[in-house]
Structures are given as C-alpha cells and as structure tokens.
Design an enzyme around this catalytic site. Sequence first.
Site, short mmCIF file in Angstrom:
data_model
loop_
_atom_site.label_atom_id
_atom_site.label_comp_id
_atom_site.label_asym_id
_atom_site.label_seq_id
_atom_site.Cartn_x
_atom_site.Cartn_y
_atom_site.Cartn_z
N HIS A 1 83.66 68.49 59.29
CA HIS A 1 84.18 68.20 60.61
C HIS A 1 82.92 68.37 61.76
O HIS A 1 82.81 69.31 62.60
CB HIS A 1 85.29 69.13 61.12
CG HIS A 1 86.02 68.96 62.05
ND1 HIS A 1 87.53 69.29 62.03
CD2 HIS A 1 85.71 68.19 63.54
CE1 HIS A 1 88.07 68.71 63.45
NE2 HIS A 1 86.88 68.23 64.17
N ARG B 129 92.09 63.13 62.58
CA ARG B 129 92.53 64.33 61.91
C ARG B 129 92.91 64.21 60.30
O ARG B 129 93.64 63.21 60.24
CB ARG B 129 94.02 64.92 62.72
CG ARG B 129 93.25 65.75 64.22
CD ARG B 129 92.75 66.99 63.95
NE ARG B 129 92.40 67.80 65.29
CZ ARG B 129 91.16 67.60 65.72
NH1 ARG B 129 90.12 66.72 65.42
NH2 ARG B 129 90.91 68.24 67.02
N GLU C 205 91.86 71.95 56.48
CA GLU C 205 90.35 72.16 56.22
C GLU C 205 90.18 73.64 57.01
O GLU C 205 91.05 74.00 57.60
CB GLU C 205 89.50 71.25 57.23
CG GLU C 205 90.05 71.24 58.59
CD GLU C 205 89.40 70.23 59.48
OE1 GLU C 205 89.49 69.02 58.99
OE2 GLU C 205 88.83 70.44 60.46
C1 8YV Z 1 85.66 69.89 67.41
C2 8YV Z 1 87.34 67.84 67.34
O1 8YV Z 1 84.18 69.76 66.79
O2 8YV Z 1 87.23 67.84 69.86
C3 8YV Z 1 88.10 67.68 68.66
O3 8YV Z 1 89.23 67.36 68.73
O4 8YV Z 1 87.71 67.26 66.54
C4 8YV Z 1 85.87 68.24 67.44
O5 8YV Z 1 85.07 67.43 68.52
C5 8YV Z 1 86.51 70.58 66.91
O6 8YV Z 1 87.65 70.34 67.44
C6 8YV Z 1 85.95 71.94 67.10
O7 8YV Z 1 85.93 72.45 68.27
#
Ligand code: 8YV
Length: 322
Positions: A288, A241, A270
């Site tokens: 992402h 993150r 973001e």
């Molecule tokens: C996702 C992520 O693409 O699962 C997570 O926490 O960061 C990613 O796998 C994102 O969260 C959008 O759903």
Amino acid sequence: MTDLQPLVALLNRFPEAVEARASARFRVRLNPTDIKLEGDALASHVAGADGLLVSPVNRFDAALIRSLPDTVRIMATFSVGLDHIDLDAARARGIVVTNTPDVLTDATADIAMLLMLGAARRAYEGERLVRTNRWTSWRPTQLLGTDLTGKRLGILGMGRIGSAVARRAQAFGMRVHYHNRRPLPPSQAAQADYVESLDDFLARSDVLSIHCPATPATTGLIDAAAVARLPHGAIIVNTARGPIVDDDALIAGLRSGHLAAAGLDVFTGEPDIDPRYRELDRTFLLPHLGSATVETRNAMGFKALDNLEVYFAGQEPPDRAD
Ligand code: 8YV
C-alpha cells in the site's frame, strides 16, 4: 466553548512536518509509537478530543463512532478513501468528516504504472534472480514479459487518479478506455473511450487498472465471471482497495494462466493478505505505497490540517466528505 485551542488526537504517527504544524495550531495528543490504537487505548487517546486526525488503519464502523466521546466534532482522514468510515453513523452523531483528495493523485498514478510495468515485465522474478545469485547468463528466452505499448488499458473508475493513469499510459503507447457509471465530459476524459457495459469494457482490457472507490456496489466486482471476461493473458492492477477484487477469482485466473500477471498495492485484510499471493511468481506486490512519497504524505497531512483549522475557525471545511 473554552478559549483553549482545540484538542486534536492524532491516531497514527504522521510525517514530522505535519505533526509540527499540528502542534503549532492545536493542543495535540500524538501517537509516537505508531501502534494501532484499539479498545481502551483508543478510548483514552480520544477522551476529551475536539477533533481526530485518522487514517484507514482504524476502521470507524457505526459502533466505534457511537462510542466516541461527545466532545469529538470532526474527523479528518489522512486518505482520499473513505471506506473505513461509516459516514451515516458520523452524520447521525453530528461529526463532520473530511478527506484529502487531489494531492495524492500523481503519486498513486505513478504507483499504478510501476505495478503495470512490474507485472508486465516480470520484475519480481527478475529481481529475485539477481538477488539470489541465480542469474547465470543472459538468454534470449529468459523471463519474457509482455509489451505495454499497443495494448488496450481499461480504467475501472475514471476519477482523478484514473485520468492521471490514462495520461501516463498514453505516453507508453497504450490505447485507453474506461468504465464509469456515466461518461465524463470530453475535457475530463483524457481522450479515453467510454464503454458503458462492464462486460464489453472487460472484454477489451488487455490491462485492467482499478481506480473506483470501495463501496457495497464495487465490493467483489472483479469476481470469477469478470476475470473470465478479460482477454487471455490479461494483467490486473489494483491501487484502489483490495475488496473490489475477489481473491479466489484472481488467484484462480493467475494459476490457470488465463491472467498473465497482477500488480497489487492493496489487499483485502491488509496487512494480513491472502498468503497464496506470495507463492505466485507472476504477482508484483507492494505494501500500500500508493501515496507514499515525502511530498505527497506531507501534502495529505497539510490538507487534513487545513480542514481542521477551517472547521475550528467556524467555517465550512473544503474537503467535507459526509
Ligand atoms: C493512503 C490511500 O496511503 O488515500 C488513500 O485512500 O489509500 C492512500 O493514499 C492510505 O489511505 C493510508 O493513509
């Protein structure tokens, strides 16, 4: 309780197979435009819903959770990360929260390796040279990067994804160590060394790859002092993150040359990222994409639906996070 199927509101557009299965099992309210639902649009989308299928696109802070209709009893998030949901507020409202661990481990670890390679081997600069038709000749000194082989990789947060990155990096000939609050049992540590002190861990990380969750304790953890502890020429990779890294510190480290490069898939704020990242040649940037494969996004959606189905069948959902 009525004998109608539960009503589940999907806040984003999800993969076709996921929406098809949701529509077969529940009454659904879809978001075919995929426009972020906020304010009145969000309120009318969730009105009367028994469950929500959400993602990190919406930040469910305490105020938003309090404003949800009483009918909502479960929120399944299409993510392993939970930092966008105030779990205490959900608990206070009696709303169950579930996430999607395991199924995105490999896809995210692959993206960490892509970022590591892209940053170390100056992939952005090379790509740009070819695409802008400015590649005039092969030169022995052109765009020299850094070998990963033989380098020391520090994994910050050795959970499922961190371990999967460790195994991949070992296949690239990297020496891996990790920092967690506690050491893992050897069977889970992927033959990586545990370093208890964060300072010592940073000092031996030629490459730092971040895999811890974003919590109040990890927000801003990689600040100017942490960047300074890294060896000269270090590379930072972030697939966790954005807020774990202080943007000013990372950008200053890149500008001064103390850091050789950064590979980033996640950003504070973001998609409105700090624009200075775009101006830096030694950054390899992705929007992402950690879990963005067909197989993985389907698996995440099916896992979220499994949790909703089990919950509405009156049982304990397997990935309860609250
Ligand atoms: C996702 C992520 O693409 O699962 C997570 O926490 O960061 C990613 O796998 C994102 O969260 C959008 O759903």
